[in-house]
Write an enzyme that holds these catalytic residues in place. Structure first.
Site, PDB file in Angstrom:
ATOM      1  N   HIS A 105       0.568  -1.348  -0.096  1.00 14.87           N
ATOM      2  CA  HIS A 105       0.080  -0.512   0.136  1.00 14.87           C
ATOM      3  C   HIS A 105       1.099   1.119  -0.117  1.00 14.87           C
ATOM      4  O   HIS A 105       1.657   1.288   0.871  1.00 14.87           O
ATOM      5  CB  HIS A 105      -0.763  -0.082   1.014  1.00 14.87           C
ATOM      6  N   ASP A 116     -15.079   2.882   6.856  1.00 21.28           N
ATOM      7  CA  ASP A 116     -14.339   3.308   5.912  1.00 21.28           C
ATOM      8  C   ASP A 116     -15.217   4.381   4.963  1.00 21.28           C
ATOM      9  O   ASP A 116     -14.032   5.646   4.754  1.00 21.28           O
ATOM     10  CB  ASP A 116     -13.058   2.588   5.422  1.00 21.28           C
ATOM     11  N   ARG A 157     -14.370  12.659   6.106  1.00 21.93           N
ATOM     12  CA  ARG A 157     -12.705  13.200   6.749  1.00 21.93           C
ATOM     13  C   ARG A 157     -12.591  13.810   5.271  1.00 21.93           C
ATOM     14  O   ARG A 157     -11.359  14.943   5.330  1.00 21.93           O
ATOM     15  CB  ARG A 157     -11.991  12.272   6.433  1.00 21.93           C
ATOM     16  N   SER A 167      -7.437   3.213   8.434  1.00 20.56           N
ATOM     17  CA  SER A 167      -8.543   3.717   6.860  1.00 20.56           C
ATOM     18  C   SER A 167      -7.252   3.205   6.291  1.00 20.56           C
ATOM     19  O   SER A 167      -7.922   1.632   5.786  1.00 20.56           O
ATOM     20  CB  SER A 167      -8.260   4.985   6.462  1.00 20.56           C
ATOM     21  N   LYS A 177      -8.661  -2.172   5.526  1.00 21.12           N
ATOM     22  CA  LYS A 177      -8.932  -2.728   3.887  1.00 21.12           C
ATOM     23  C   LYS A 177      -7.729  -3.710   4.196  1.00 21.12           C
ATOM     24  O   LYS A 177      -8.322  -4.353   3.638  1.00 21.12           O
ATOM     25  CB  LYS A 177      -8.870  -1.371   3.012  1.00 21.12           C
TER      26      LYS A 177
END
Length: 433
Positions: A83, A162, A169, A184, A188
């Site tokens: 990620h 989320d 947000r 967040s 996931k």
């Protein structure tokens, strides 16, 4: 009996939220029993007051529990994911996913769309005719077993808390909260069901984390959450003061990723792709495989072709090309000493490569080509940047964004390393690998 007001007040006053308060507020918000304005107030309180590692870990677990998880137990290869916290020209997922799959791992990349100056992986891949982002859980598992790689949108049932909180947000000025960013991202990834995870935490003008201290704080939070949830987790902190590679924009970045998969491409994109691949392969127990060899001999490119075809795309199809191109030239001769990532990202966004609102469409052909990078010698009148768009009226706004974005000096300056640090569980940052 819990109430949203009690939870907001507790965090507003700097108190540590209990596990019961966290579980309740996430579940109630997901079900619509806590209003958006109340969760916005709580998010702002978290931004200002912070959360302890224990609070953040519980918040993440509550987010995971808000929906289903993607069962990957039947995958025959070790599962590992990457990620990135987002940057300008960051197309690394595109060559990295098929490369690591070609090395013997299974890589489920549940990716997102761009918003603002950072591009989204799904937007980039949708430049390819026929390619589809939405897959069922069974299709995802099928791709992992047959190809070893998949890049797709998260399934609808995955971490619904989320999806709601992320959108909130974005419009309430609370994106920069480290606990909320970390929960967040990690909710996931935990719901994805992978065995290990490598994080690419960006640092610099084009990243959410502008300085190395902020980036280390976020990287440590992410690694701690992953480790606490049984994931083998590590993070590389990488420079995002200069755009990655030369292409910024959807189809432009796909073309550059294919160059890398065919053995070419910009040196910085190749360097980061290989560094992340080695990190991922180490987690997957495949550290004896050399990803540079797999990239060079064509196996990674063949893995890319199978991945694109498996999701309905045509890897041989021509990519969209912009109808209008404008060139920015050097005003003087010398060495390009600076090219600001944020400014280039905003210019690409204004040209149509990004979106201002989640529901906006993107222009797949729009973007910026960086024809020179810091350290390159340039002469007066030499092209520095190409601006691509289907809407020529956007050139003025893009040019405005680039005002002061680059500098030309008389002497070479030492460039910063691309990989700034490495963060692992229960240890201090180790410095560049």
């Amino acid at each position: 009996m819990h109430s949203a007001i009690d939870v907001i007040r507790a965090k507003r006053d700097g108190e540590r939220l209990t596990e019961e308060q966290i579980d309740w507020v996430i579940e109630a918000y997901t079900r619509g029993q806590v209003a958006d304005e109340q969760m916005a107030a709580l998010a702002m309180a978290v931004l200002l007051r912070g959360m302890t590692p224990a609070e953040t870990a519980r918040w993440t677990a509550a987010m995971v529990a808000s929906g289903e998880t993607l069962a990957l137990d039947g995958i025959r290869k070790p599962t590992v994911d990457k990620h990135s916290t987002g940057g300008v020209g960051d197309k690394i997922t595109l060559p990295l996913t098929p490369l690591v799959a070609a090395c013997g791992a299974a890589v489920p990349q549940l990716s997102g769309r761009g918003l603002g100056h950072t591009g989204g992986t799904l937007d980039k891949l949708e430049s390819i005719p026929g390619w589809r982002a939405r897959l069922s859980a069974d299709e995802i598992r099928g791709m992992l077993n047959e190809v070893g790689a998949v890049v797709c949108a998260a399934t609808e049932g995955l971490v619904p808390a989320d999806r709601k909180l992320y959108a909130l947000r974005d419009v309430t000025g609370t994106v920069e909260s480290v606990p909320l960013i970390a929960s967040s991202i990690m909710s996931k990834k935990i719901a994805e069901g992978v065995q290990s995870l490598v994080l690419d935490v960006k640092c610099g003008s084009g990243a959410f984390m502008k300085d190395l201290g902020q980036a280390r704080e976020l990287a440590a939070a992410l690694v701690d959450i992953g480790t606490a949830n049984g994931l083998r987790t590590s993070a590389l902190i990488t420079d995002m003061s200069v755009p990655l590679g030369r292409a910024v924009g959807n189809a432009l970045e796909v073309a550059e990723a294919v160059e890398v998969l065919c053995g070419g491409g910009p040196p910085d994109v190749v360097e980061l792709t290989l560094a992340l691949a080695r990190e991922m392969l180490g987690h997957a127990g495949l550290s004896d495989v050399d990803p540079a060899e797999v990239l060079a001999d064509g196996r990674a490119y063949e893995s890319w072709r199978q991945m694109i075809k498996g999701q309905g795309g045509d890897p041989e199809a021509a990519l969209p090309r912009a109808e209008h191109v404008e060139v920015v030239t050097a005003a003087e001769s010398g060495t390009l000493t600076r090219l600001d990532a944020y400014a280039v990202g905003v210019a690409a966004w204004r040209l149509g490569a990004g979106r201002a609102r989640k529901e906006d469409d993107v222009q797949h052909a729009a973007g910026v080509l960086c024809l020179a990078k810091p350290g390159d010698r340039v002469t007066a009148g030499q092209p520095l940047l190409e601006l691509h768009t289907d809407r020529p009226e956007t050139f003025a706004g893009a040019a405005e964004a680039l005002t002061g974005a680059y500098a030309i000096g008389g002497a070479d300056e030492a460039s910063a390393p691309l990989i700034l640090d490495r963060v692992v569980a229960d240890r201090a940052p180790t410095g560049p690998p």
